[in-house]
Motif scaffolding. Structure first.
Motif, PDB file in Angstrom:
ATOM      1  N   VAL A  44       0.813  -1.221   0.000  1.00 54.52           N
ATOM      2  CA  VAL A  44       0.000   0.000   0.000  1.00 54.52           C
ATOM      3  C   VAL A  44       0.841   1.262   0.000  1.00 54.52           C
ATOM      4  CG1 VAL A  44      -1.943  -1.107   1.126  1.00 54.52           C
ATOM      5  CG2 VAL A  44      -0.200   0.028   2.525  1.00 54.52           C
ATOM      6  N   GLY A  45       2.138   1.159   0.268  1.00 54.16           N
ATOM      7  CA  GLY A  45       2.985   2.334   0.321  1.00 54.16           C
ATOM      8  C   GLY A  45       2.576   3.262   1.447  1.00 54.16           C
ATOM      9  N   LEU A  71       6.383  10.098  -2.598  1.00 53.66           N
ATOM     10  CA  LEU A  71       5.487   9.176  -1.907  1.00 53.66           C
ATOM     11  C   LEU A  71       5.242   7.966  -2.794  1.00 53.66           C
ATOM     12  CD1 LEU A  71       2.712  11.568  -0.524  1.00 53.66           C
ATOM     13  CD2 LEU A  71       4.679  10.657   0.716  1.00 53.66           C
ATOM     14  N   ARG A  72       5.155   6.812  -2.169  1.00 49.46           N
ATOM     15  CA  ARG A  72       4.719   5.617  -2.878  1.00 49.46           C
ATOM     16  C   ARG A  72       3.262   5.398  -2.502  1.00 49.46           C
ATOM     17  NH1 ARG A  72       7.035   2.946  -7.192  1.00 49.46           N
ATOM     18  NH2 ARG A  72       6.256   0.829  -7.267  1.00 49.46           N
ATOM     19  N   LEU A  73       2.344   5.672  -3.417  1.00 56.23           N
ATOM     20  CA  LEU A  73       0.908   5.527  -3.155  1.00 56.23           C
ATOM     21  C   LEU A  73       0.405   4.331  -3.936  1.00 56.23           C
ATOM     22  CD1 LEU A  73      -0.155   9.287  -3.316  1.00 56.23           C
ATOM     23  CD2 LEU A  73       0.466   7.917  -1.311  1.00 56.23           C
ATOM     24  N   GLY A  74       0.248   3.206  -3.241  1.00 60.71           N
ATOM     25  CA  GLY A  74      -0.034   1.959  -3.942  1.00 60.71           C
ATOM     26  C   GLY A  74       1.177   1.593  -4.763  1.00 60.71           C
ATOM     27  N   THR A  75       1.018   1.455  -6.066  1.00 64.17           N
ATOM     28  CA  THR A  75       2.150   1.159  -6.946  1.00 64.17           C
ATOM     29  C   THR A  75       2.567   2.381  -7.752  1.00 64.17           C
ATOM     30  OG1 THR A  75       0.650   0.391  -8.706  1.00 64.17           O
ATOM     31  CG2 THR A  75       1.460  -1.258  -7.157  1.00 64.17           C
ATOM     32  N   VAL A  76       2.051   3.562  -7.388  1.00 64.93           N
ATOM     33  CA  VAL A  76       2.311   4.782  -8.156  1.00 64.93           C
ATOM     34  C   VAL A  76       3.311   5.669  -7.423  1.00 64.93           C
ATOM     35  CG1 VAL A  76       1.287   6.859  -9.142  1.00 64.93           C
ATOM     36  CG2 VAL A  76       0.014   4.706  -9.190  1.00 64.93           C
ATOM     37  N   THR A  77       4.367   6.053  -8.112  1.00 64.68           N
ATOM     38  CA  THR A  77       5.324   7.007  -7.569  1.00 64.68           C
ATOM     39  C   THR A  77       4.769   8.412  -7.735  1.00 64.68           C
ATOM     40  OG1 THR A  77       7.222   5.604  -8.097  1.00 64.68           O
ATOM     41  CG2 THR A  77       7.659   7.948  -7.771  1.00 64.68           C
ATOM     42  N   THR A  78       4.658   9.142  -6.613  1.00 65.26           N
ATOM     43  CA  THR A  78       4.066  10.470  -6.615  1.00 65.26           C
ATOM     44  C   THR A  78       5.049  11.466  -6.032  1.00 65.26           C
ATOM     45  OG1 THR A  78       1.854   9.524  -6.328  1.00 65.26           O
ATOM     46  CG2 THR A  78       2.113  11.863  -5.833  1.00 65.26           C
ATOM     47  N   PRO A 234      -3.091   0.929 -10.759  1.00 62.92           N
ATOM     48  CA  PRO A 234      -3.564   0.894 -12.149  1.00 62.92           C
ATOM     49  C   PRO A 234      -3.650  -0.506 -12.721  1.00 62.92           C
ATOM     50  CG  PRO A 234      -1.903   2.608 -11.841  1.00 62.92           C
ATOM     51  CD  PRO A 234      -1.922   1.795 -10.586  1.00 62.92           C
ATOM     52  N   GLU A 235      -2.897  -1.434 -12.131  1.00 63.09           N
ATOM     53  CA  GLU A 235      -2.901  -2.813 -12.636  1.00 63.09           C
ATOM     54  C   GLU A 235      -4.265  -3.469 -12.497  1.00 63.09           C
ATOM     55  OE1 GLU A 235       0.959  -1.357 -11.239  1.00 63.09           O
ATOM     56  OE2 GLU A 235      -0.953  -1.674 -10.202  1.00 63.09           O
ATOM     57  N   VAL A 236      -5.094  -3.000 -11.550  1.00 63.39           N
ATOM     58  CA  VAL A 236      -6.419  -3.604 -11.359  1.00 63.39           C
ATOM     59  C   VAL A 236      -7.533  -2.686 -11.856  1.00 63.39           C
ATOM     60  CG1 VAL A 236      -5.577  -4.888  -9.358  1.00 63.39           C
ATOM     61  CG2 VAL A 236      -6.724  -2.690  -9.004  1.00 63.39           C
ATOM     62  N   ALA A 237      -7.171  -1.580 -12.518  1.00 64.05           N
ATOM     63  CA  ALA A 237      -8.176  -0.593 -12.930  1.00 64.05           C
ATOM     64  C   ALA A 237      -9.220  -1.205 -13.847  1.00 64.05           C
ATOM     65  CB  ALA A 237      -7.492   0.587 -13.612  1.00 64.05           C
ATOM     66  N   ARG A 238      -8.796  -2.153 -14.697  1.00 66.39           N
ATOM     67  CA  ARG A 238      -9.748  -2.745 -15.638  1.00 66.39           C
ATOM     68  C   ARG A 238     -10.887  -3.449 -14.913  1.00 66.39           C
ATOM     69  NH1 ARG A 238      -7.430  -5.885 -20.774  1.00 66.39           N
ATOM     70  NH2 ARG A 238      -6.659  -3.757 -21.047  1.00 66.39           N
ATOM     71  N   LEU A 239     -10.625  -3.920 -13.690  1.00 67.30           N
ATOM     72  CA  LEU A 239     -11.659  -4.611 -12.915  1.00 67.30           C
ATOM     73  C   LEU A 239     -12.641  -3.628 -12.272  1.00 67.30           C
ATOM     74  CD1 LEU A 239      -9.379  -7.224 -11.092  1.00 67.30           C
ATOM     75  CD2 LEU A 239     -10.701  -7.539 -13.200  1.00 67.30           C
ATOM     76  N   ARG A 406       3.607  10.587 -11.128  1.00 64.97           N
ATOM     77  CA  ARG A 406       2.541  11.559 -10.874  1.00 64.97           C
ATOM     78  C   ARG A 406       3.137  12.731 -10.106  1.00 64.97           C
ATOM     79  NH1 ARG A 406      -2.227   8.629  -8.221  1.00 64.97           N
ATOM     80  NH2 ARG A 406      -2.363   7.775 -10.330  1.00 64.97           N
ATOM     81  N   VAL A 407       2.808  13.950 -10.504  1.00 67.15           N
ATOM     82  CA  VAL A 407       3.360  15.150  -9.874  1.00 67.15           C
ATOM     83  C   VAL A 407       2.212  15.996  -9.333  1.00 67.15           C
ATOM     84  CG1 VAL A 407       4.810  17.185 -10.181  1.00 67.15           C
ATOM     85  CG2 VAL A 407       5.309  15.101 -11.485  1.00 67.15           C
ATOM     86  N   VAL A 408       2.268  16.274  -8.036  1.00 64.28           N
ATOM     87  CA  VAL A 408       1.191  16.991  -7.354  1.00 64.28           C
ATOM     88  C   VAL A 408       1.744  18.277  -6.749  1.00 64.28           C
ATOM     89  CG1 VAL A 408      -0.372  16.905  -5.373  1.00 64.28           C
ATOM     90  CG2 VAL A 408      -0.134  14.901  -6.844  1.00 64.28           C
ATOM     91  N   VAL A 409       1.023  19.383  -6.931  1.00 66.49           N
ATOM     92  CA  VAL A 409       1.387  20.657  -6.303  1.00 66.49           C
ATOM     93  C   VAL A 409       0.385  20.937  -5.193  1.00 66.49           C
ATOM     94  CG1 VAL A 409       1.709  23.133  -6.640  1.00 66.49           C
ATOM     95  CG2 VAL A 409       2.373  21.538  -8.448  1.00 66.49           C
ATOM     96  N   ASN A 410       0.876  20.970  -3.960  1.00 66.49           N
ATOM     97  CA  ASN A 410       0.012  21.166  -2.789  1.00 66.49           C
ATOM     98  C   ASN A 410      -0.114  22.659  -2.511  1.00 66.49           C
ATOM     99  OD1 ASN A 410      -1.373  21.106  -0.375  1.00 66.49           O
ATOM    100  ND2 ASN A 410      -0.110  19.533   0.563  1.00 66.49           N
ATOM    101  N   VAL A 411      -1.072  23.316  -3.189  1.00 69.16           N
ATOM    102  CA  VAL A 411      -1.239  24.757  -3.008  1.00 69.16           C
ATOM    103  C   VAL A 411      -1.793  25.082  -1.618  1.00 69.16           C
ATOM    104  CG1 VAL A 411      -1.476  25.211  -5.475  1.00 69.16           C
ATOM    105  CG2 VAL A 411      -3.514  24.767  -4.125  1.00 69.16           C
TER     106      VAL A 411
END
Length: 520
Positions: A44-45, A71-78, A234-239, A406-411
């Motif tokens: 889960v990161g 951050l590692r959010l699930g399998t996504v590097t953010t 994203p690997e399970v998004a199709r489900l 994924r790139v997030v700007v925390n305004v």
């Protein structure tokens, strides 16, 4: 028997696959010189660290790990940017590298991401065409000036409705009224008709087309803002494990059907007018979109692109303005001295005129400061929309942002940075009362990275000019025509006002604001 074995082993195989991908991701991260960040949990990161208000959770993590954080959010590097300098890196210095969009799973409903100006890549000819026609035909200053009478009419109806509630001694649902006002302004500009009746907005039965449109739009905005497992795995998004994509698709279908009726009716009217050789009427935005032809290929927009654009305009243009008006009114009710200063300024500038004109707004410096302060404390999109790295890019500190991250700007974190804003949690509009040519002056038009409610760079929100005119006009009219007070406090609520946040498509009040208006 075979089916039983399949049902038994399928979950195990899925966990094994996700675990393998997670471990491979960790191994890759260790070799990519990522920015610092919390140690992720298996699989889960750092997902469990986010909570219901991720903008606040990420701000707390940034205090420990720095203004640029991985951050590692699930399998996504953010990668999260949480300071003005970090935001400048993402949105200005490396604007091209980070101009991609990280696509939420919900955008795959009706292939929305392939038609939407919000989600299309900036290299797309369709994106450039949509951006150009919106900037030139909907949000350009000369177009906004042309539609001043429309905005005046919608705000006049808003004031009239509040006056009726005041006569009846009924509370005012501030966000709800602002939502319908913004909705009708957009629909009048686009379709030359209102899509909701402000005098019957309490009817949620869905029996009328107007209430149905308002209800579908509100439900779509709420559903799109829900956390989605598919966005972190994203690997399970199709489900579609939560069924959110199916829900969004169903809501899109209903919304598109209602807008399709408007388009078909307009096409039929145009045919009838041409056959009767009727005098040409002034074009609204729908006419502009139907008449558009690209300079390069001479082609117009297909129906799905029209529907996607209209969906984006109504989704973004209603909730954002309503939430801003609600937060401003809530802060003023909690800060009577600021309320008094705003009303004194209105009395001085507007005088005995019964209505506020848009031309008056430029003289209302304190009101402008109030809106800026609300944007700082309560930004409509506290994390902006997610960007994606198009290429592996080195940023300040020598850290690398890998391609596809994924790139997030925390305004929200930037607006609450104590190094930039003294007493950041305190509502103080006075902090913005400096001369416009003063080097300390801060604005929200994308040049000052300390205040970014609309973003910056090529992905900056194109609807900002309209939103600002509407928000200032609504607020000035409500404050000029009425005195405001809180509802009598309940036994368990000392001040009668709950400022708890709720994060969906926009940052709104968890408990909708209701206040008492008294005509002046």
């Amino acid at each position: 028997m075979d089916m039983e074995l399949l049902l038994l082993y399928a979950p195990c195989c899925l966990v094994l696959v996700l675990s393998s991908l997670y471990l491979l991701g960790l191994y890759a991260d260790s070799r990519r010189n990522l920015p610092p960040g919390p140690r992720p949990l298996p699989l889960v990161g750092s997902l469990f660290s986010l909570g219901a208000l991720p903008h606040r959770s990420m701000a707390r993590l940034a205090e420990c790990h720095g203004p640029v954080m991985a951050l590692r959010l699930g399998t996504v590097t953010t990668i999260v940017a949480s300071s003005a300098d970090a935001a400048r890196d993402v949105l200005q210095r490396h604007d091209a590298a980070f101009s991609g969009r990280s696509l939420p799973d919900g955008t795959h409903a009706f292939a929305h991401y392939t038609h939407s100006m919000v989600w299309l890549p900036t290299s797309s000819p369709r994106w450039r065409a949509l951006r150009k026609v919106c900037s030139g035909e909907l949000f350009a200053p000369h177009r906004l000036d042309t539609h001043q009478s429309l905005r005046r009419d919608k705000v006049r109806r808003l004031v009239s409705h509040v006056a009726r509630l005041a006569r009846d001694g009924a509370p005012v649902a501030v966000a709800r009224l602002a939502f319908v006002t913004a909705l009708n302004l957009l629909s009048s500009t686009i379709f030359s008709t209102d899509l909701a009746d402000i005098d019957i907005i309490d009817d949620d039965s869905g029996s009328s087309p107007a209430s149905s449109f308002k209800g579908v739009l509100a439900e779509l905005n709420a559903t799109v803002g829900l956390p989605n497992v598919s966005d972190f795995f994203p690997e399970v998004a199709r489900l579609d494990p939560q069924g959110l994509r199916r829900r969004i698709e169903s809501l899109f279908q209903r919304l598109h059907a209602m807008m399709d009726k408007q388009i078909e009716r307009r096409l039929q009217d145009r045919v009838a007018a041409a056959a009767a050789a009727s005098p040409k009427k002034e074009k609204d935005f729908l006419d502009v979109m139907l008449d558009y032809r690209g300079a390069e290929d001479g082609r117009g927009f297909d129906r799905q692109t029209l529907l996607s654009l209209l969906s984006d305009l109504f989704s973004a243009g209603t909730d954002t303005s309503a939430a801003t008006v609600e937060w401003v009114m809530a802060e003023l009710l909690l800060n009577p001295s600021s309320m008094a200063k705003a009303r004194a300024e209105l009395a001085q500038v507007i005088g005995s005129k019964p209505e506020v004109e848009e031309s008056d707004i430029a003289q209302l410096k304190y009101l402008q400061a109030i809106v800026k302060e609300a944007f700082r404390i309560h930004p409509p999109a506290p994390l902006l929309l997610p960007h994606q790295a198009e290429t592996t890019t080195q940023i300040r500190g020598g850290y690398a942002v890998p391609k596809g991250a994924r790139v997030v700007v925390n305004v929200w974190a930037i607006g609450h940075d104590g190094k930039v804003w003294p007493e950041p949690d305190k509502f103080m509009p006075e902090r913005f009362l400096v001369a416009e040519d003063d080097e300390k002056a801060v604005d929200f038009r994308g040049r000052d990275f300390e205040l970014l409610p609309f973003g910056s760079g090529r992905r900056m929100c194109p609807g900002m000019p309209l939103a600002l005119r509407m928000v200032h006009l609504m607020l000035a009219s409500l404050l000029h025509r009425f005195e405001w007070s809180l509802l009598p406090p309940a036994d368990d609520d000392k001040n009668g006002l709950d400022m708890t946040e709720r994060l969906g498509l926009n940052l709104s009040m968890a408990t909708p604001l209701q206040a008492i208006a008294t005509p002046v």
